[in-house]
Design a protein around this motif. Structure first.
Motif, PDB file in Angstrom:
ATOM      1  N   THR A  15     -12.579  27.606  49.613  1.00  0.00           N
ATOM      2  CA  THR A  15     -13.920  27.402  49.060  1.00  0.00           C
ATOM      3  C   THR A  15     -13.880  27.320  47.543  1.00  0.00           C
ATOM      4  N   VAL A  16     -13.227  28.288  46.897  1.00  0.00           N
ATOM      5  CA  VAL A  16     -13.174  28.266  45.438  1.00  0.00           C
ATOM      6  C   VAL A  16     -12.260  27.143  44.955  1.00  0.00           C
ATOM      7  N   GLY A  17     -11.247  26.815  45.765  1.00  0.00           N
ATOM      8  CA  GLY A  17     -10.353  25.728  45.391  1.00  0.00           C
ATOM      9  C   GLY A  17     -11.060  24.390  45.327  1.00  0.00           C
ATOM     10  N   GLN A  18     -11.945  24.114  46.314  1.00  0.00           N
ATOM     11  CA  GLN A  18     -12.621  22.824  46.291  1.00  0.00           C
ATOM     12  C   GLN A  18     -13.674  22.759  45.190  1.00  0.00           C
ATOM     13  N   LEU A  19     -14.283  23.891  44.839  1.00  0.00           N
ATOM     14  CA  LEU A  19     -15.200  23.910  43.696  1.00  0.00           C
ATOM     15  C   LEU A  19     -14.457  23.528  42.417  1.00  0.00           C
ATOM     16  N   ARG A  20     -13.285  24.109  42.224  1.00  0.00           N
ATOM     17  CA  ARG A  20     -12.509  23.814  41.016  1.00  0.00           C
ATOM     18  C   ARG A  20     -11.941  22.401  41.038  1.00  0.00           C
ATOM     19  N   LEU A  21     -11.603  21.905  42.235  1.00  0.00           N
ATOM     20  CA  LEU A  21     -11.106  20.529  42.340  1.00  0.00           C
ATOM     21  C   LEU A  21     -12.184  19.536  41.914  1.00  0.00           C
TER      22      LEU A  21
ATOM     23  N   GLN B  61     -28.604  14.958  33.546  1.00  0.00           N
ATOM     24  CA  GLN B  61     -28.171  14.480  32.240  1.00  0.00           C
ATOM     25  C   GLN B  61     -27.047  15.327  31.638  1.00  0.00           C
ATOM     26  N   LYS B  62     -26.703  16.419  32.318  1.00  0.00           N
ATOM     27  CA  LYS B  62     -25.604  17.245  31.835  1.00  0.00           C
ATOM     28  C   LYS B  62     -24.292  16.469  31.960  1.00  0.00           C
ATOM     29  N   SER B  63     -23.417  16.666  31.019  1.00  0.00           N
ATOM     30  CA  SER B  63     -22.129  15.967  31.049  1.00  0.00           C
ATOM     31  C   SER B  63     -21.270  16.461  32.205  1.00  0.00           C
ATOM     32  N   GLY B  64     -20.253  15.695  32.525  1.00  0.00           N
ATOM     33  CA  GLY B  64     -19.320  16.130  33.557  1.00  0.00           C
ATOM     34  C   GLY B  64     -18.678  17.460  33.200  1.00  0.00           C
ATOM     35  N   THR B  65     -18.394  17.644  31.944  1.00  0.00           N
ATOM     36  CA  THR B  65     -17.791  18.910  31.500  1.00  0.00           C
ATOM     37  C   THR B  65     -18.729  20.082  31.739  1.00  0.00           C
ATOM     38  N   ARG B  66     -20.009  19.901  31.457  1.00  0.00           N
ATOM     39  CA  ARG B  66     -20.971  20.988  31.655  1.00  0.00           C
ATOM     40  C   ARG B  66     -21.159  21.288  33.139  1.00  0.00           C
ATOM     41  N   ARG B  67     -21.214  20.259  33.971  1.00  0.00           N
ATOM     42  CA  ARG B  67     -21.352  20.500  35.406  1.00  0.00           C
ATOM     43  C   ARG B  67     -20.089  21.151  35.965  1.00  0.00           C
ATOM     44  N   ALA B  68     -18.936  20.770  35.427  1.00  0.00           N
ATOM     45  CA  ALA B  68     -17.680  21.397  35.843  1.00  0.00           C
ATOM     46  C   ALA B  68     -17.701  22.884  35.509  1.00  0.00           C
ATOM     47  N   GLU B  69     -18.269  23.241  34.371  1.00  0.00           N
ATOM     48  CA  GLU B  69     -18.361  24.653  34.000  1.00  0.00           C
ATOM     49  C   GLU B  69     -19.179  25.426  35.032  1.00  0.00           C
ATOM     50  N   LEU B  70     -20.239  24.801  35.574  1.00  0.00           N
ATOM     51  CA  LEU B  70     -21.032  25.457  36.614  1.00  0.00           C
ATOM     52  C   LEU B  70     -20.196  25.669  37.869  1.00  0.00           C
ATOM     53  N   LEU B  71     -19.511  24.630  38.313  1.00  0.00           N
ATOM     54  CA  LEU B  71     -18.698  24.750  39.532  1.00  0.00           C
ATOM     55  C   LEU B  71     -17.625  25.825  39.372  1.00  0.00           C
ATOM     56  N   GLU B  72     -17.001  25.857  38.230  1.00  0.00           N
ATOM     57  CA  GLU B  72     -15.946  26.846  37.988  1.00  0.00           C
ATOM     58  C   GLU B  72     -16.520  28.254  37.899  1.00  0.00           C
ATOM     59  N   ALA B  73     -17.731  28.373  37.332  1.00  0.00           N
ATOM     60  CA  ALA B  73     -18.380  29.686  37.269  1.00  0.00           C
ATOM     61  C   ALA B  73     -18.755  30.178  38.662  1.00  0.00           C
ATOM     62  N   ILE B  74     -19.199  29.262  39.545  1.00  0.00           N
ATOM     63  CA  ILE B  74     -19.502  29.645  40.931  1.00  0.00           C
ATOM     64  C   ILE B  74     -18.240  30.184  41.604  1.00  0.00           C
ATOM     65  N   ALA B  75     -17.129  29.478  41.421  1.00  0.00           N
ATOM     66  CA  ALA B  75     -15.856  29.937  42.008  1.00  0.00           C
ATOM     67  C   ALA B  75     -15.499  31.324  41.494  1.00  0.00           C
ATOM     68  N   ASP B  76     -15.659  31.535  40.198  1.00  0.00           N
ATOM     69  CA  ASP B  76     -15.336  32.840  39.616  1.00  0.00           C
ATOM     70  C   ASP B  76     -16.219  33.938  40.207  1.00  0.00           C
ATOM     71  N   GLU B  77     -17.516  33.673  40.343  1.00  0.00           N
ATOM     72  CA  GLU B  77     -18.456  34.683  40.846  1.00  0.00           C
ATOM     73  C   GLU B  77     -18.204  35.003  42.319  1.00  0.00           C
ATOM     74  N   ILE B  78     -17.780  34.016  43.096  1.00  0.00           N
ATOM     75  CA  ILE B  78     -17.438  34.279  44.499  1.00  0.00           C
ATOM     76  C   ILE B  78     -16.227  35.200  44.567  1.00  0.00           C
ATOM     77  N   GLU B  79     -15.262  34.978  43.712  1.00  0.00           N
ATOM     78  CA  GLU B  79     -14.087  35.852  43.684  1.00  0.00           C
ATOM     79  C   GLU B  79     -14.453  37.272  43.259  1.00  0.00           C
ATOM     80  N   VAL B  80     -15.423  37.399  42.356  1.00  0.00           N
ATOM     81  CA  VAL B  80     -15.861  38.722  41.901  1.00  0.00           C
ATOM     82  C   VAL B  80     -16.446  39.541  43.055  1.00  0.00           C
ATOM     83  N   LEU B  81     -17.013  38.881  44.052  1.00  0.00           N
ATOM     84  CA  LEU B  81     -17.585  39.593  45.206  1.00  0.00           C
ATOM     85  C   LEU B  81     -16.523  40.387  45.968  1.00  0.00           C
ATOM     86  N   GLY B  82     -15.286  39.953  45.877  1.00  0.00           N
ATOM     87  CA  GLY B  82     -14.165  40.724  46.401  1.00  0.00           C
ATOM     88  C   GLY B  82     -14.221  41.012  47.892  1.00  0.00           C
ATOM     89  N   ASP B  83     -13.719  42.193  48.254  1.00  0.00           N
ATOM     90  CA  ASP B  83     -13.599  42.577  49.652  1.00  0.00           C
ATOM     91  C   ASP B  83     -14.951  42.792  50.328  1.00  0.00           C
TER      92      ASP B  83
END
Length: 519
Positions: free
Chosen positions: A106-112, A60-82
C-alpha cells in the motif's frame, strides 16, 4: 489512535445519521467496538460539495506538491504501526504477517505514483506548431471529484488508501471514499492518516472524505451525485454492475471502473504435465488456497487434455487438497456465498467432487474443494464459468487440442489466463494463445496468477464481465489514465499555457513536439 465510529467530511468528523453497525471478528463471531454511524444523504452531498471546491485548488497543484501528499499519506500509515495491523486482523481474519506485507504494498504504490507525477511525462504533452494551421497543444488533465469503493479482500491495498486512491490523487482528482463495512475500524484509522497528511501538506479541505455505511443507499448516493465525475470499485459482479447501471442512467453518465472478479482459467499443456506434473500439483493447491481463495486472481478453472500424466496430476492435486486445512474467510456473508456456490456447482450436470479439505473450527471456515468436469459438459453449461469466491477450483478434462481451443473461445472476459508448457507447447498451441489474448488483461506463461505486481507495465483488468472497461487497469501506474481526459489548447499565448505545454519546457518532461519524441 482512538476510534470514534464517525465519517470524515473533508477535515471534519461527522455523525448525523441514526443507523449504526459494528464490525464482526470473522474468526470468533465477536462484535467489535465502536459502533459506526452510517452516512446520510446530506453528508454524502456535503462530501462531494467540499470535493468540488477542493478540486478547483488541488488540480492546479504541481506534480511535486501532489507527490508530497502521497508520500505523507504513506508516512502516516506507517506511523499507525502495529495498532493498525492488529485491528485489521481482528476485522478480517487475515494474519498479521499477511497484513504487514499488504501494508508494504500500500505505501509502496503511494510512493511509486509520487515518483511518476514528480517526473511528469505521464501527462502525454503534445505540441504541434505546424505553419499549416494554428498552434495546438494538448495534455491529460484531472476529471474532477472521484467516488471510490473499498474492497473486502484487500483491506489496505484496495481500500481507503489503495490503488484507486493513489492513482486518483496522483492525477489531480479529489476523492470521496466509501469505507468497506466489513473493516470500518481499519478504514477509520487509514482515513485519519490521509486526513492528517492533507492538513500537513496544506492541501485544501475536501481533498479527501470518507463515508461509512452498510446500505446500498450510501453507494447509490455517491454514484448519482451530480458532482461525481468517475467511480472506482473492486468487488462482486452484482455490486459493480449495479453501480455501472446507475452511472449510465444519470443525466450526465460517468465512467465506472469496476473490477468484478474472475475465474482466471489455467491451461496445462502436455509438455508441462510430463516434465513437472508433481510441482504443478503442489503449486496449484497453494495458489488456490492463498488468502483462503479470496484473491481476485484465484485460479478457479484448470483445463488439460486427458492422458496418463494428466490423471497422475489430478491424483496428486487430490491428495494435497485432502491434507489442506480451511482458513477463516473475511465475513460470514462471503463464507455463506461460498458454500452456496459450491452446492450449486455440484448440482450441475457432470460436475463431481474430487476432494475436500479439513474444517478449522472458525466461525467462518473456508474449506478447500477440488471439483472436476469434462470439457463436453463444461462447454454445454455457461454457469460453470462463474466465479465461486473462495478456496475451490474446477478442473476440466479435455479430449484434445481443439477441445482446449473451444474452451478458450467459449470463455467470457477474465483478469488473467495462464499457460503452463514448454516452448514447443507454445508453438503447437499458438492458436490457443491467440484466442486467449482477446479474453484477458494479463496472459501468464509458466506462473500462477495469484499475486499482482505494482509496476509500470502491469495490467489488472480485462474484458467484461471481469471489468466494466477493458481499456483500464486498477493496478500499476497506468491506473492513473482512468481519472484524466485529454484537453487541447489552441492558439493560447505562452504565459497562459500550463507549464507542461510551454515552449521552454520548464518541467523538463518528455513530450511529443511536431511528431518527434523529446526527452
Amino acid at each position: 489512535m482512538e476510534l470514534t465510529g464517525q465519517n470524515f467530511i473533508g477535515n471534519t468528523r461527522s455523525a448525523d445519521g441514526s443507523v449504526t453497525f459494528q464490525a464482526v471478528n470473522p474468526a470468533t463471531g465477536e462484535d467489535l467496538q465502536p459502533s459506526y454511524v452510517e452516512a446520510t444523504g446530506d453528508e454524502v452531498d456535503q462530501a462531494f460539495r467540499k470535493a468540488e471546491e477542493a478540486f478547483k485548488v488541488y488540480r492546479q497543484k504541481s506534480g511535486t506538491r501532489r507527490a508530497e501528499l502521497l508520500e505523507a499519506i504513506a508516512d502516516e500509515i506507517e506511523v499507525l504501526g502495529d495498532q493498525l495491523i492488529r485491528r485489521c486482523s481482528r476485522e478480517t481474519g487475515l494474519t498479521e504477517g499477511h497484513l504487514n506485507g499488504e501494508r508494504g504494498r500500500t505505501v509502496g504504490q503511494l510512493r511509486l505514483f509520487g515518483k511518476v507525477i514528480r517526473e511528469g511525462s505521464w501527462v502525454d504533452a503534445r505540441i504541434d506548431t505546424s505553419k499549416e494551421g494554428p498552434d495546438i497543444r494538448s495534455m491529460k488533465m484531472a476529471l474532477g471529484p472521484v467516488g471510490i469503493f473499498g474492497a473486502s479482500n484487500f483491506p489496505l491495498a484496495f481500500s481507503v488508501a489503495g490503488g484507486d486512491t493513489a492513482s486518483a490523487l496522483a492525477a489531480g482528482c479529489t476523492i470521496v471514499v466509501k469505507a468497506h463495512p466489513a473493516h470500518p475500524g481499519t478504514c477509520e484509522m487509514v482515513g485519519g492518516a490521509i486526513r492528517k497528511a492533507v492538513e500537513e501538506t496544506g492541501m485544501p479541505d475536501g481533498t479527501f472524505s470518507m463515508v461509512q455505511g452498510t446500505s446500498h443507499e450510501v453507494g447509490q448516493a455517491m454514484v448519482e451525485h451530480p458532482l461525481a465525475k468517475a467511480i472506482g470499485f473492486t468487488g462482486s459482479f452484482k455490486g459493480g454492475k449495479a453501480l455501472y447501471d446507475a452511472a449510465t442512467r444519470r443525466p450526465e453518465p460517468i465512467p465506472v471502473y469496476a473490477e468484478m472478479g474472475s475465474t482466471n482459467p489455467m491451461f496445462l499443456l502436455p509438455g508441462a504435465l510430463k516434465e513437472q506434473g508433481e510441482e504443478l500439483a503442489e503449486g496449484l493447491v497453494n495458489s488456490v488456497n492463498l488468502g483462503v481463495g479470496q484473491f481476485c486472481t484465484n485460479p478457479g478453472l484448470v483445463a488439460y487434455q486427458d492422458s496418463d500424466e494428466a490423471r497422475a496430476f489430478q491424483q496428486k492435486v487430490s491428495e494435497h487438497f485432502k491434507k489442506a486445512s480451511a482458513g477463516t474467510m473475511l465475513t460470514a456473508g462471503i463464507q455463506s456465498a461460498y458454500k452456496q456456490g459450491l452446492e450449486k456447482l455440484l448440482q450441475q450436470e457432470g460436475v463431481r467432487l474430487v476432494a475436500d479439505g479439513k474444517d478449522n473450527g472458525s466461525a467462518t471456515p473456508g474449506v478447500p474443494h477440488l471439483l472436476n468436469v469434462s470439457s463436453k459438459d463444461f462447454l454445454a453449461n455457461r454457469f460453470l464459468e462463474e466465479e465461486v469466491f473462495g478456496p475451490s477450483t474446477l478442473t476440466i478434462t479435455a479430449g484434445g487440442k481443439q477441445d482446449l481451443v473451444a474452451i478458450a473461445e467459449n470463455l467470457q472476459g477474465h483478469l488473467t489466463a495462464t499457460l503452463y508448457g514448454t516452448e514447443q507447447d507454445l508453438e503447437e498451441y499458438s492458436e490457443l494463445v491467440r484466442v486467449l489474448q482477446r479474453k484477458v488483461g494479463r496472459l501468464i506463461f509458466n506462473g500462477f496468477p495469484t499475486g499482482v505486481q505494482v509496476n509500470h507495465a502491469m495490467v489488472h483488468g480485462g474484458p467484461f464481465p471481469a471489468t466494466t472497461d477493458a481499456r483500464a487497469t486498477s493496478v500499476g501506474t497506468l491506473a492513473i489514465e482512468r481519472f484524466v481526459r485529454p484537453v487541447c489548447f489552441q492558439g493560447f499565448p505562452e504565459e497562459q499555457l500550463p507549464d507542461e505545454l510551454k515552449a521552454d519546457n520548464p518541467l523538463g518532461i518528455g513530450r511529443l513536439v511536431n511528431g518527434e519524441r523529446t526527452k
